[in-house]
Design a protein around this motif. Structure first.
Motif, mmCIF file in Angstrom:
data_model
loop_
_atom_site.group_PDB
_atom_site.id
_atom_site.type_symbol
_atom_site.label_atom_id
_atom_site.label_comp_id
_atom_site.label_asym_id
_atom_site.label_seq_id
_atom_site.Cartn_x
_atom_site.Cartn_y
_atom_site.Cartn_z
ATOM 1 N N ALA A 161 0.828 -1.210 0.000
ATOM 2 C CA ALA A 161 0.000 0.000 0.000
ATOM 3 C C ALA A 161 0.858 1.253 0.000
ATOM 4 O O ALA A 161 0.559 2.246 -0.687
ATOM 5 C CB ALA A 161 -0.928 -0.020 1.225
ATOM 6 N N PHE A 162 1.978 1.207 0.776
ATOM 7 C CA PHE A 162 2.883 2.366 0.805
ATOM 8 C C PHE A 162 3.526 2.592 -0.551
ATOM 9 O O PHE A 162 3.651 3.722 -1.030
ATOM 10 C CB PHE A 162 3.951 2.126 1.892
ATOM 11 C CG PHE A 162 4.959 3.238 1.993
ATOM 12 C CD1 PHE A 162 4.619 4.462 2.550
ATOM 13 C CD2 PHE A 162 6.255 3.052 1.512
ATOM 14 C CE1 PHE A 162 5.542 5.473 2.641
ATOM 15 C CE2 PHE A 162 7.176 4.073 1.595
ATOM 16 C CZ PHE A 162 6.831 5.285 2.164
ATOM 17 N N GLN A 163 3.916 1.466 -1.180
ATOM 18 C CA GLN A 163 4.523 1.576 -2.502
ATOM 19 C C GLN A 163 3.531 2.107 -3.516
ATOM 20 O O GLN A 163 3.869 2.939 -4.361
ATOM 21 C CB GLN A 163 5.057 0.207 -2.926
ATOM 22 C CG GLN A 163 5.806 0.230 -4.259
ATOM 23 C CD GLN A 163 6.382 -1.131 -4.610
ATOM 24 O OE1 GLN A 163 6.233 -2.084 -3.840
ATOM 25 N NE2 GLN A 163 7.035 -1.200 -5.760
ATOM 26 N N ASN A 164 2.286 1.647 -3.410
ATOM 27 C CA ASN A 164 1.250 2.147 -4.324
ATOM 28 C C ASN A 164 0.973 3.627 -4.095
ATOM 29 O O ASN A 164 0.720 4.382 -5.036
ATOM 30 C CB ASN A 164 -0.038 1.339 -4.143
ATOM 31 C CG ASN A 164 0.113 -0.084 -4.684
ATOM 32 O OD1 ASN A 164 0.958 -0.339 -5.546
ATOM 33 N ND2 ASN A 164 -0.691 -1.002 -4.161
ATOM 34 N N ALA A 165 1.031 4.035 -2.815
ATOM 35 C CA ALA A 165 0.799 5.451 -2.508
ATOM 36 C C ALA A 165 1.906 6.319 -3.099
ATOM 37 O O ALA A 165 1.655 7.398 -3.636
ATOM 38 C CB ALA A 165 0.721 5.645 -0.990
ATOM 39 N N GLN A 166 3.168 5.814 -3.004
ATOM 40 C CA GLN A 166 4.278 6.560 -3.610
ATOM 41 C C GLN A 166 4.143 6.625 -5.119
ATOM 42 O O GLN A 166 4.386 7.669 -5.748
ATOM 43 C CB GLN A 166 5.620 5.901 -3.234
ATOM 44 C CG GLN A 166 6.062 6.178 -1.812
ATOM 45 C CD GLN A 166 7.477 5.671 -1.559
ATOM 46 O OE1 GLN A 166 7.997 4.851 -2.307
ATOM 47 N NE2 GLN A 166 8.088 6.169 -0.497
ATOM 48 N N SER A 167 3.756 5.504 -5.713
ATOM 49 C CA SER A 167 3.589 5.486 -7.165
ATOM 50 C C SER A 167 2.490 6.427 -7.597
ATOM 51 O O SER A 167 2.566 7.047 -8.668
ATOM 52 C CB SER A 167 3.281 4.061 -7.637
ATOM 53 O OG SER A 167 4.363 3.196 -7.334
ATOM 54 N N GLU A 168 1.467 6.557 -6.778
ATOM 55 C CA GLU A 168 0.371 7.465 -7.134
ATOM 56 C C GLU A 168 0.831 8.920 -7.133
ATOM 57 O O GLU A 168 0.371 9.732 -7.931
ATOM 58 C CB GLU A 168 -0.785 7.278 -6.148
ATOM 59 C CG GLU A 168 -2.028 8.071 -6.485
ATOM 60 C CD GLU A 168 -2.646 7.662 -7.821
ATOM 61 O OE1 GLU A 168 -3.339 8.520 -8.446
ATOM 62 O OE2 GLU A 168 -2.438 6.509 -8.254
ATOM 63 N N LEU A 169 1.793 9.247 -6.266
ATOM 64 C CA LEU A 169 2.336 10.606 -6.243
ATOM 65 C C LEU A 169 3.103 10.938 -7.518
ATOM 66 O O LEU A 169 3.284 12.105 -7.843
ATOM 67 C CB LEU A 169 3.264 10.785 -5.035
ATOM 68 C CG LEU A 169 2.615 10.760 -3.650
ATOM 69 C CD1 LEU A 169 3.684 10.832 -2.567
ATOM 70 C CD2 LEU A 169 1.635 11.906 -3.488
ATOM 71 N N LEU A 170 3.546 9.917 -8.235
ATOM 72 C CA LEU A 170 4.357 10.109 -9.437
ATOM 73 C C LEU A 170 3.673 9.530 -10.668
ATOM 74 O O LEU A 170 4.332 9.257 -11.678
ATOM 75 C CB LEU A 170 5.737 9.443 -9.260
ATOM 76 C CG LEU A 170 6.520 9.814 -8.004
ATOM 77 C CD1 LEU A 170 7.783 8.974 -7.903
ATOM 78 C CD2 LEU A 170 6.884 11.290 -8.007
ATOM 79 N N SER A 171 2.370 9.372 -10.617
ATOM 80 C CA SER A 171 1.669 8.654 -11.690
ATOM 81 C C SER A 171 1.528 9.473 -12.969
ATOM 82 O O SER A 171 1.460 8.913 -14.059
ATOM 83 C CB SER A 171 0.285 8.212 -11.203
ATOM 84 O OG SER A 171 -0.480 9.363 -10.819
ATOM 85 N N THR A 172 1.487 10.781 -12.878
ATOM 86 C CA THR A 172 1.351 11.648 -14.057
ATOM 87 C C THR A 172 2.330 12.821 -13.932
ATOM 88 O O THR A 172 2.818 13.113 -12.830
ATOM 89 C CB THR A 172 -0.075 12.200 -14.183
ATOM 90 O OG1 THR A 172 -0.326 13.092 -13.082
ATOM 91 C CG2 THR A 172 -1.124 11.087 -14.216
ATOM 92 N N PRO A 173 2.631 13.497 -15.031
ATOM 93 C CA PRO A 173 3.523 14.662 -14.928
ATOM 94 C C PRO A 173 3.003 15.710 -13.955
ATOM 95 O O PRO A 173 3.791 16.320 -13.210
ATOM 96 C CB PRO A 173 3.570 15.200 -16.360
ATOM 97 C CG PRO A 173 3.286 14.021 -17.215
ATOM 98 C CD PRO A 173 2.320 13.175 -16.434
ATOM 99 N N LYS A 174 1.704 15.925 -13.947
ATOM 100 C CA LYS A 174 1.135 16.936 -13.064
ATOM 101 C C LYS A 174 1.299 16.556 -11.601
ATOM 102 O O LYS A 174 1.700 17.374 -10.758
ATOM 103 C CB LYS A 174 -0.339 17.148 -13.406
ATOM 104 C CG LYS A 174 -0.988 18.291 -12.652
ATOM 105 C CD LYS A 174 -2.396 18.542 -13.177
ATOM 106 C CE LYS A 174 -3.009 19.776 -12.510
ATOM 107 N NZ LYS A 174 -4.350 20.068 -13.075
ATOM 108 N N LYS A 175 1.005 15.272 -11.263
ATOM 109 C CA LYS A 175 1.123 14.832 -9.877
ATOM 110 C C LYS A 175 2.580 14.810 -9.431
ATOM 111 O O LYS A 175 2.900 15.161 -8.285
ATOM 112 C CB LYS A 175 0.500 13.455 -9.721
ATOM 113 C CG LYS A 175 -1.022 13.469 -9.840
ATOM 114 C CD LYS A 175 -1.610 12.084 -9.631
ATOM 115 C CE LYS A 175 -3.147 12.122 -9.712
ATOM 116 N NZ LYS A 175 -3.736 10.790 -9.515
#
Length: 560
Positions: A24-38
């Motif tokens: 879940a932590f890894q997914n949360a980090q990936s979500e922070l970097l999922s798009t150029p805007k994020k």
């Protein structure tokens, strides 16, 4: 259930929970970097005061093969560089799609700013992070943005100078003052060198255009030098990104204005040099073109300068011009008088009805032409006033160019008294012709001087002559000389000039008989006298009275 199985099951559940939390932590980090805007939001947001978390901001530096501390340092340095250069991120323009592809390169990368194309995000392992090329460029960009000397001085400042006052630290107020003062000092030093060294060298040359050149570039060059200094060093003030953004914008526009000022002055220097060249030619057409060229150059410099400023600040000049074309018809209708004046100026240059310096009469204005412009022609009247006549009026009206006269006419009538004898009249007329013949400023092939009329109070002599003089002042001087000669002639011949008089004659009657004029003559005597003036008569002289000197007739008629 046995105790052993219970502990085994509990251990397995604990491992499952831990692995789930890690995932879940890894997914949360990936979500922070999922798009150029994020990813860009993660980089900037977690470095803001109030929600500072540099470890999250450093996630965007995953391409760095180093420690977390090194990633945090790089993220901090890049943030300082962007803030110091006033590069504001417009989130609404940043793509928010996972599979964004750059339209120019065709790669999955996003360049943050056109001003820094080496700083860009790239997609790696389904995450948008700063590229390796960006990470390699950050230390160099930091050194280019901030002076190491300023960094060292700021690092040694006491804590009292680092306290905030209205959002700005106290040392920054002092730095801004010193920064402005240094710019002004450098400008004065630069202008001093130009004035006292470069200008003195230019004065030693044989030509003068280099002196005008130094005079023209003196002030604008000093201004540009000062603005370049401020533009190159304002990042060391370490102000907020908003302040730096508008400060850099103002300084860039000021530099552009300085160059416009410089080229504007250079156009005047070039026009002055053209004026010197055209003054050496015989034709005056090029003299008229010099003011027009000067105005055209000035207008061109101003227009190109405005276009450059707009283009550098993100405005699409091509679309702006196209938009202006939509209202072109309305503008043309509103500016029809201006267009008429412009084509009138073209007509003046093509038809050449006058030149600069000519004495003309046009549209009720009389004077000397001083300048021919795009819209109007400036005429200096003889009252020393300056009248601007629209060129359309000149092209549509008669132009009386008195300045192009080869000869200047003098038509006058000299009134002699009735006591003048025929011999005196003939001598006076021939004397005036002699005066004309002796003066090289008179036209010699055509002039008329004749006893022309019996006036109410005088015998009238018509004088019709032409002066061959270059200007009005010389004309007046020669007219003065001519009239003086006529006065001397009148005194020499013994004639008097008449003036309007009235004689009241009271006739006397004696025994109702009229007063006898002359001696009484018979009809035959009167007829005989008349016959003497007829053909072959002794008193007949149809060719006029003649005067002679040494047996030769005195005749100063034109063509003789």
């Amino acid at each position: 259930m046995s105790l052993k199985r219970f502990f085994t099951s509990g251990f397995i559940c604990l491992l499952f929970l831990l692995s789930g939390s890690a995932l879940a932590f890894q997914n949360a980090q990936s979500e922070l970097l999922s798009t150029p805007k994020k990813s860009l939001h993660t980089f900037l947001h977690w470095q803001q005061t109030g929600h500072l978390d540099l470890s999250k901001a450093a996630l965007t530096m995953k391409m760095l093969e180093g420690t977390d501390e090194e990633r945090i340092e790089l993220a901090t340095e890049l943030k300082k560089v962007l803030d110091a250069r006033g590069l504001l991120v417009e989130y609404e323009n940043v793509p928010n799609t996972r599979n964004y592809v750059d339209s120019l390169s065709g790669l999955q990368q996003y360049i943050l700013f056109d001003e820094l194309p080496e700083i860009y995000l790239t997609k790696t392992n389904d995450e948008w992070v700063f590229s390796k090329a960006t990470i390699e460029q950050i230390p160099e960009l930091y050194r280019d943005t901030f002076s190491s000397l300023v960094e060292a001085v700021v690092g040694e400042l006491p804590a009292s100078l680092k306290q905030d006052w209205f959002g700005i630290q106290i040392w920054q107020y002092i730095a801004v003052f010193c920064w402005l003062l240094l710019g002004l000092i450098f400008r004065k030093v630069f202008e001093f060198i130009l004035e006292n060294y470069i200008h003195k060298l230019a004065k030693k040359t044989a030509f003068t255009w280099d002196d005008d050149l130094i005079d023209g570039i003196d002030k604008p060059s000093g201004f540009i030098f000062m603005m370049f200094f401020w533009l190159a060093t304002f990042t060391n003030l370490q102000l907020s990104v908003t302040v730096n953004h508008y400060l850099s914008l103002i300084l860039e526009i000021a530099v552009s204005v300085g160059f416009i000022w410089l080229f504007y002055n250079l156009s005047d220097v070039f026009s002055k040099y053209l004026g010197v060249l055209t003054s050496k030619t015989e034709t005056k057409l090029d003299d008229q073109l010099v003011p027009l060229i000067r105005k055209t150059l000035r207008f061109f410099v101003l227009v190109m300068g405005v276009i450059l400023i707009l283009q550098n600040n993100g405005y699409n000049v091509a679309s702006l011009i196209a938009g202006l074309g939509i209202g072109g018809l309305a503008v043309a209708l509103a500016a029809r008088d201006t267009l008429a004046n412009f084509f009138g100026s073209v007509t003046i240059f093509v038809d050449k009805p006058f030149r600069i310096g000519d004495w003309i009469k046009v549209a009720g204005v009389e004077g000397t032409v001083e300048e021919v412009g795009f819209r109007s022609t400036r005429i200096r009247t003889f009252y020393n006033s300056l009248v601007s006549v629209p060129n359309s009026n000149i092209s549509n009206n008669e132009v009386d160019n008195l300045g192009l006269r080869e000869y200047r006419r003098l038509l006058t009538t000299l009134n002699l008294t009735y006591s003048t004898s025929p011999e005196q009249m003939e001598a006076f007329v021939e004397g005036i012709k002699a005066i004309v013949k002796s003066n090289s400023h008179f036209r010699q092939d055509f002039y008329e001087v004749h006893f022309n009329a019996f006036g109410a109070h005088s015998l009238d002599v018509m004088v019709y002559v032409f002066f061959k003089v270059p200007d009005w002042s010389t004309e007046l001087q020669q007219k003065h000389n001519f009239f003086l000669e006529v006065l001397k002639l009148a005194k020499e011949v013994g004639v008097e000039f008449a003036f309007p008089t009235q004689t009241l004659h009271v006739d006397s009657f004696h025994k109702d008989e009229p007063r006898q004029v002359g001696e009484p003559r018979t009809e035959e005597e009167l007829a005989a006298s008349v016959t003497e003036y007829g053909p072959n008569g002794s008193k007949s002289n149809p060719d006029g009275l003649r005067i002679f000197k040494d047996g030769k007739e005195v005749d100063f008629g034109s063509g003789k």
